[in-house]
Each structure stands twice: as C-alpha cells, then as structure tokens.
Design an enzyme around this catalytic site. Sequence first.
Site, short mmCIF file in Angstrom:
data_model
loop_
_atom_site.label_atom_id
_atom_site.label_comp_id
_atom_site.label_asym_id
_atom_site.label_seq_id
_atom_site.Cartn_x
_atom_site.Cartn_y
_atom_site.Cartn_z
N LYS A 13 0.85 -1.18 0.00
CA LYS A 13 0.00 0.00 0.00
C LYS A 13 0.88 1.23 0.00
CE LYS A 13 -4.43 0.60 0.57
NZ LYS A 13 -5.30 -0.04 -0.45
N THR A 16 -3.62 -5.09 0.78
CA THR A 16 -3.01 -3.77 0.99
C THR A 16 -3.90 -2.93 1.91
OG1 THR A 16 -4.00 -2.74 -0.98
CG2 THR A 16 -1.91 -3.91 -1.27
N ASP A 17 -5.18 -3.20 1.88
CA ASP A 17 -6.08 -2.50 2.80
C ASP A 17 -5.73 -2.81 4.26
OD1 ASP A 17 -8.77 -0.95 3.01
OD2 ASP A 17 -9.04 -2.68 4.33
N PHE A 29 33.94 26.55 -13.22
CA PHE A 29 33.88 25.34 -14.05
C PHE A 29 34.83 25.56 -15.23
CE2 PHE A 29 31.69 22.35 -17.10
CZ PHE A 29 32.11 21.21 -16.45
N ARG A 41 30.45 31.42 -11.02
CA ARG A 41 29.08 31.16 -11.45
C ARG A 41 28.22 30.89 -10.23
NH1 ARG A 41 28.82 24.79 -13.62
NH2 ARG A 41 29.74 23.91 -11.73
N GLN A 55 30.51 17.82 -9.01
CA GLN A 55 30.95 16.51 -8.52
C GLN A 55 31.82 16.66 -7.27
OE1 GLN A 55 30.68 17.28 -11.76
NE2 GLN A 55 30.54 15.47 -13.07
N ASN A 87 21.87 20.09 -11.41
CA ASN A 87 22.54 21.39 -11.55
C ASN A 87 21.49 22.37 -12.07
OD1 ASN A 87 24.23 23.53 -12.00
ND2 ASN A 87 25.85 22.31 -12.97
N HIS A 96 20.66 25.31 -13.46
CA HIS A 96 21.45 26.34 -14.15
C HIS A 96 20.85 27.74 -13.98
CE1 HIS A 96 23.49 22.98 -15.95
NE2 HIS A 96 22.44 22.60 -16.65
#
Lengths: 286, 286, 286, 286
Positions: free
Chosen positions: B11, B56-57, B153, B170, B213, B239, B241
């Site tokens: 569930k 599942t109930d 970078f 950046r 990284q 990332n 940007h």
Amino acid sequence: MVVLGPNRYGKAETRVVQVTRHGDAHRVKDLNVSTTLSGDMTEVHLSGDNSAVLPTDTQKNTVYAFAKKHGIGAIEDFALLLARHFVGTQPAVRHARVAIEEYTWERNGSNGHSFVRAGRETRTCVAHVDGSGERVVSGLRGLVVMNTTNSEFRGFASDEYTTLTETRDRILATEVAASWRHAYFPTYWDKSHETARWALLAAFADTYSLSLQQTLYAMGSRVLAECPEICEVRLSLPNKHHFEVDLSHFGLDNDGEIFFAADRPYGLIEGTVLREDAPDAGPAWE
Amino acid sequence: MVVLGPNRYGKAETRVVQVTRHGDAHRVKDLNVSTTLSGDMTEVHLSGDNSAVLPTDTQKNTVYAFAKKHGIGAIEDFALLLARHFVGTQPAVRHARVAIEEYTWERNGSNGHSFVRAGRETRTCVAHVDGSGERVVSGLRGLVVMNTTNSEFRGFASDEYTTLTETRDRILATEVAASWRHAYFPTYWDKSHETARWALLAAFADTYSLSLQQTLYAMGSRVLAECPEICEVRLSLPNKHHFEVDLSHFGLDNDGEIFFAADRPYGLIEGTVLREDAPDAGPAWE
Amino acid sequence: MVVLGPNRYGKAETRVVQVTRHGDAHRVKDLNVSTTLSGDMTEVHLSGDNSAVLPTDTQKNTVYAFAKKHGIGAIEDFALLLARHFVGTQPAVRHARVAIEEYTWERNGSNGHSFVRAGRETRTCVAHVDGSGERVVSGLRGLVVMNTTNSEFRGFASDEYTTLTETRDRILATEVAASWRHAYFPTYWDKSHETARWALLAAFADTYSLSLQQTLYAMGSRVLAECPEICEVRLSLPNKHHFEVDLSHFGLDNDGEIFFAADRPYGLIEGTVLREDAPDAGPAWE
Amino acid sequence: MVVLGPNRYGKAETRVVQVTRHGDAHRVKDLNVSTTLSGDMTEVHLSGDNSAVLPTDTQKNTVYAFAKKHGIGAIEDFALLLARHFVGTQPAVRHARVAIEEYTWERNGSNGHSFVRAGRETRTCVAHVDGSGERVVSGLRGLVVMNTTNSEFRGFASDEYTTLTETRDRILATEVAASWRHAYFPTYWDKSHETARWALLAAFADTYSLSLQQTLYAMGSRVLAECPEICEVRLSLPNKHHFEVDLSHFGLDNDGEIFFAADRPYGLIEGTVLREDAPDAGPAWE
C-alpha cells in the site's frame, strides 16, 4: 577510510523536436532525451579536476547536432547512436546511458502540417553501451486502463487488522508503467513496440482477474508470447481504487454503478516476467 | 519457458497524522507511509490464489493501528516496527520494505495547538527487514541550496560539439536529494538526521567548488565524518542552471548580477561516498 | 455580427534572479514575472497586423534590463516600474498588468554567499497601470496551517443527503491563498507584507473556530485592523480534511489522536472582507 | 467599518465514476464535480452560526446520490440538475455554481467492459443557477496543437529592448483552453461540444497565421459560425515556443528542422470573440 562509490553525470531532459518535410506532408518527432555518462571520474570528485568531464552542455549540443546529422527514427536507434558516440569518442567515458521519452502527435486534418498531441501515454527507452556490449530496454508509461467487471478479490490472507470484505465483482483500474528488455534487437523497433503495447492491452482486457498480480503476470507473459525479441518484462501497476459508494442512507441501491475514484493510498503491484533462458541483464535496468 | 521474476506489492502513500496532547502543548507527526511486502507469492501471480496475500487495505489499517498502539517517534523506528510486524506475523511474507516521508510543522504562535507547515524539505527513510537482518536508509529531499560565488567550471574535456566557455565565477544551485545507510542504528534517529542534514548544508556552503561533482563528494564525506553510524551516502544533485543574461544589446553590463533561472535541460550529478569497510548493503537501496 | 471582446497578451513566467554583492554579504532576489498588455489590439486579431504588438520577447528583455538598471526592491515597486514603462512608452498599450511571485531564500551559514530556499510560501503581487490610475494587490499563497483543537462544526443545515455528524473538536487545516488591495501605497511594501502575513497567522491561531468561514472573516478583519493601507482582503481557504480513523475494529480508542489526511474532495471556502469606504477596485482583481 | 464582501463555499473535486451496464456493453462516465453555493451567509462569517450552511459533505453526498437517481448524461445537464437542486431546496442558498470536468475513456478491444483513458484533453462545463436564470459555459482544456509551417511573426512594434528578429516560417504550438457561453441551451450538449471542438481544431489547422492573436480570433469566430447556440468564446493560448537551434558551430544548417521546445517563459494570448447581440453574461464567467 572514505572512498568514491558508483557515480554518473549527464544532461537531463533535453527537449528536441524534429520536423521533417516531405513536400506538404510533414512529420514530427518530439523527444525528451537524458544522457548519462560514467567512467574514469575519480579525480573530478576528489580534486575538482575536470579534464575527464565532457560538459553536460556539450551532451545537449550533441543531441541537437545528431538529430540533424542522422535524423530521428525509432528512439531506440537514436539512443544507441548517442550512447555509442560518447563511449567511442571520450577516452574517460566507459559507460553511456541514454534515456528517451517520446510524445506522439496525430494529424489534425489533412493539410499535412497541423498536429494534435495524442497524449495517451509516453513511449520510453533506455540504452546502455559499455565494454560489455549494448543493451536496450523499451517501454511505456501513462497508459491508463480500466475493466468494469471480470475482477474479483477473494480468499486473501487476513489478520486482526483485516476489515476488507471479499468481492466477486469490482472495478480494476491501473496506470501501466511497463519496460521490456531485448534478448536481441528487432529489425523494426516501432513494430516491436506496437506489438508489445498491443499485447499489454489485450491481456488486460482478456484476463478474468482474481488479483492484480495475476493480471500483471498475464500481461507480461503475453508480451513474451508475442515478441520473441523480448526476454524480460517489468510492470509497475498502481491499483487505482474505485470504491462503491454506500447510498443506503438515501434509500438507494448501488449495485456496481456509482464509484468514488480515490487518490491515496493506493495499492502498488510490481513484478517481473522473464524467459528462463534470458541472457544476463548486466546494467540494463539501471 | 516463462517464469516469474522479482515481485513485490503493498500500500503506497498512507497519510497518517498523529496529534499528541501534552496538556495545552500539542505535538504533530505528519507522515506518508508506503509498505511493500514480498515472499512466497508465486501462486497469486500464476493462478490468482490469494491465500498468501495480506490485503493492501490491511497494511493501511496496520499503519493507523500501530500509530495508536505504539505512537510515532522517529520515522525510522516506526518503519522498523511495521516491517518487523509484517515479516513476523505473515508466514508467506519473507521481506518487508517500509518507506516513510515526514512533513514538518513549526509552531504558529504560542498557544500550543496552532502550527504552520515548515515546507523546507521532506525527511525520508526506508527500512528493510528480512531473514538476513534489518537495514535502514535515512535521507531528505527537496533541500534547495544556492551559492552565489565560489564556484568555477574550467579545464573540462571538449570535442567538436563543445561551445561552453570556461567560468571562474558562477551560481551553483541544486536541490539536494540525499540518502544515507547506517552501519549500526544510532541511539537517537532524530539527532543523527539533524547532524547529517547539518553536514550537508555546511559542506555545500564551505566548499570552493571546481565542479558539482567535487561539491557532491565533499557533502558525502562530511556526513561520514560527522556521523560514525553512517557508512554510505548517496546524493542526486540536479545542476539548476542560472545563466547570466546578455544585456549588452541594451548598453548594460552584467557582471554576475542578473540571471535567468532555467528549467530544462539540467545537469544531473549522482554519486556515492562510502566507508571502505562499509558492511554489505544487501537490499538496503532497493 | 461577430466582434472582438476583452483581450490581453504578454510574457508569462520570466524567471529572474538578482544577486547583489555588498562585499562578502550577498543578497538574492528570486522572482517569476508575468507581464500582460492590452490596448489598441483589434487589428492584430482581425488581420494579423502586428504593428501595435510589442513582442512578448521584448517584454522579457525589459524585465531583465530593468532588474539591472533599477535593481529589485519590493516586488510591488518592481511591478509598478514595469507596468508604468509599458503604458508610458508604447502608444497602443493602454493597460499593463504585471504579476510577480517571489521565492525567499535564507542564509545557509555565515559566509554571506550561501543560501537555502525557505520554501514556506510564495509572496505575490499584481500591479495594474492604466489611464484610471495605479492599483496594487499584494498577497501570498502556499501558507499551510493547522489547528489541532479549538475547532467545532455544529448546528449546520441538513437535508435528506446529510450524513455528517456534529463535532465539538476537530482538526482545522488549510492552505492559505490571500490577496489584499491597497487604498493607498505604503511607504514600505515589505513591512506592510510582513504585518499582513503576521495578522493572518495570528488570527488563524487565536480564533476559536465554529466554521472555516468564521476563521476566514477573522483573518481578513485582522489584516484590515493591523494595516490601514489595506482596504480589501480576499481569501481562498481549502478545508484540508483530517478524518479521525475508526480504530474500534482493532479494540482501540481514537480520541482525536490518529487522523487520515485526505486529498479529494475538499471543502473550499472563499470570501472577501473589506472596508465599507474602500475605493472602487477598478481592474485591481483582474 | 469592516464588512463581508462576496463569498461562496462548496465541495471541490468530488470524483464520481458511473458504470452503466447494457448487457455486456458497459459505458463509463468519469467526472470531477465541484459545487459552490452562496446566499444568506453573513452570520456564519460573523458569528460562526452554521444554520444556513449545508455542509460540503452533504454536497458531495448529493453528487453521488444524483448520479444514481438521475444517471449522468451530458455534464451540462448533470451540472444544471445539481445547481437547481441546491437553489431550489435550501432557503439560504441564492446561487449555485457547479463546475464539472470529464475524462473520456475509449474501448479497449471488443469485450464491452475494458477501457483505455483517452487522455487527449478534459471536457469542462460551469453551470450557474440563481434568481436571474440559468447560465452554462462549456469548454475544454489540455488540447495541445502544433502547426509546423504557415506561421509568421513580422512587422511588430519595437523599442530599445527589442532583439527578436522577424520570421516568415515558425512552429506555432499551443495548449488550447477554451470556454464558450450559450445564448440558448442546445438540444444535445454532446453534439454541440463536438462541433465546437471540431471548429477549434479546423480553424487552427486552416489559418495561415501572422500572429497567435489572429489564430485565436479565427478559432473563436469559427466556433460562433458553426454553433448558433454559442454567443461568446473565450480562449487562453500559451505560445509554446519552439526555438530553432543554432547548429552553425557544428558546420550544420538548420532550415526549420531541429527545435528546442522551451518551458518558460512563454507567451500567453487571451481573448474573447462574441456576437454583438450576445445576451448579458451575468455571473456566467465567475
């Protein structure tokens, strides 16, 4: 001592649309491409030395350039083309994974250049290329189906927390997410996809269901029966509960007619059906 | 010959809120619980025989009943309690996986019963219990962070499709999704979570980043340095940007001041940092 | 005879982030700006003559250029600046509507350049400028609040379809979407917003609630009591139902402790609180 | 002096599914119903006296009971039925607004009880009933269309912030949200909806577009030309930009073949086309 474990990086969700013009009859391919590379990437993690890192921006550019240079046919072919390129041209890249989603468009009228988004579902694929070979998983998601009868749920296990009553007739509804692995590559990916999709739908419709698990197994088996090139099918089937509304307070019967379509919680059934002699999956499902 | 492969069912997304009343000072726990069982389930797939299937109930009912009987403390404890129950009481169930998300509330004023959803992020955990033991992965997602400087970078690999220029300054922004595996269970899960979260934030803030990284590795390492009970950290860092807008057409400089926050595509950096002597993960990450 | 009725066009969701560097202490403003223009636009609809149409791309450029030229202070000031510009410089533009959403960031540590997204809620404003004057509506959305007691619901109307029972103690939870109109512009928009937000939270916490409507009125009234510059408050309050779970099947009491947080359907209460002498709203709410 | 302004309340998003069984050929109606009432509701806001308030729970019950008692035909008929009921039976209720979304299902195979969600778009309606009469607005949303040629954008206004270049051939793509008001009620709502939908699609396909505004007007006009019962059409058309990718860095031409499908920002064109002699709209659009 702390070390770097499995890692990968890439550009996710590059949206590329290609229009091909055959005279007045245009064709549209509408993709969402995610490229993921891995390999000799220890240095960038440890010291920030990027000399092994092909920028994700370059990966995006490559998607667009390849769409132009090679055109876009079946998404599986385009994914393989990209994955081979990255592994074949970047010394530090040992493994490439390319995942593509395709959105389908149908013609709007007959003028050849007007389209309407079909929207039924998304076609998917994931291609892996590395020194051990090439692997392709195809699939679809967002395929919503419902049977209004021929579904029971009885004879289940129970304990002190069980209040559910048995039923001999319920609605069975799910949103199919299916992926299938290929033992060998078919000549025509589109034809293979069409057959697998048809098998899923047919098995769902044809199965008198005693449980969603049984339906799942029937769907996976049917794909394998129809598609010799496919060796393994994975299905994720949410049980989209439709509860019969109790109308007795209002002096009304409700014999399988009026339902409440619930959001959460929902059952979730996941399973795999495969050929006993399926080749090793390797990284296919990663 | 077609066979059944790995499968599981349960569930998903049972939403339980517990209010504890200590006089006028109430406490709120707000969870989203997903239980997943597996074991001797071949028959239900093959023939629709549900005798091994706890509905599942019932799983949903158990979540609510356990919230009352045992209360909800740290989500890791509640997940373990549920997982042990299913494995321990259902003969056919060999393995239980319980995943919990927690939403946090802060006090609204001082009356003790009014709250405002904090909303910063979601705390998560996954507990696995089977014959091989108990495993817990804790984590968080939705933690959005940004450094407005101290991110470069440069020196990346390039090929004919590379157009990106190097940058020495950046914006670095990401939405942290982190999970960490425990070598042993801490005495206080909440304290452990708080320390790991703090380590992630501190490492993000403190790292002069040459690549995302590198930041990822720093974040994972810091968690391991601060939390002896944690043996492995997995991070998924999109990332997000932020592109400097070219304002030169309008006779304006833009020296790292005005940015376009882009949606797609985005870089996606995923990686693992672990202790060399980390015990076998078993099914912890499934 | 078919004619053109009300129409407008613009650029929606321009995402602009401004970083201001005061030495080492940076400041971040993170906005989502939507500009909408209208005026003498009949020809473009009837014949496709674009001579009155300032491109939406230009509107986007203007947002970025103005962020640089004028900086971003309170979003209301930035919205007015943009709206005045379009009406004041484009002959065909008679009316400008600028809507801004602001996402707030808090400092992550003390280095001055690291931030974490607060995420509690979104601050909003809509400015209208035309020949009839300038109007500003400020607001917020996504503010999720809950009272765990001091909420009743009794004495309601009923008919043959009523099954709800009265309650003297329930959870009252909602996600506040509030907008408020200004009779005059405050000296400090930020201060005004802070006071209005505080009034909403305080009134929610302090009100012993006999109905969500009563709470709504109390919240709107409190804003007006605290903020003389505000003349009208509009609130949209979904009743996020928390249903007490029936645990009696399991031999357990549940005296206001364990709840199911439901998704759909939900109550939706919408209302306006205003000063009797509020000036004419004109297009403020459009 | 602070007073209560416009207000309303109701139950939002009641999900009702009706299965009708004509022998083996079942039929499915799948709706999302939101009811909203207003009237003599001052006391509940001021003092919390609920005696005029029909609970939203009762409204939900009414939706289910009416689905059983009256069946669900066209959503407009079902909305009117509900709205008339609330106004006609609750003394304090002066005005009812019922909004319905319909999700369509197609047959899966030929067994009569298996269905697949069509998913192309959502059909909508809003009915208003009060002492001044009955009003119905019908519509659709989520209809995504694209023309791959026959779209220009030239001759636009420009200023110092304009950098966009003119184009004689671009992709024109949008996601249609359309609503239309009826001067009188058609005999067959379904047929009327089908015709209006067809008119929208045909006008989009047939129009050689000099601007999206021109296309909008053509779409609205076509609906009015085809459907005498409709007196006003409102359209909201996001300009889903597809930008030609610059491939010149890679020595590749890109003559309208490879596009980047952007998310944000996007143009947003909204407009109304109506008959000059359209009756007063009253609250139809609220």
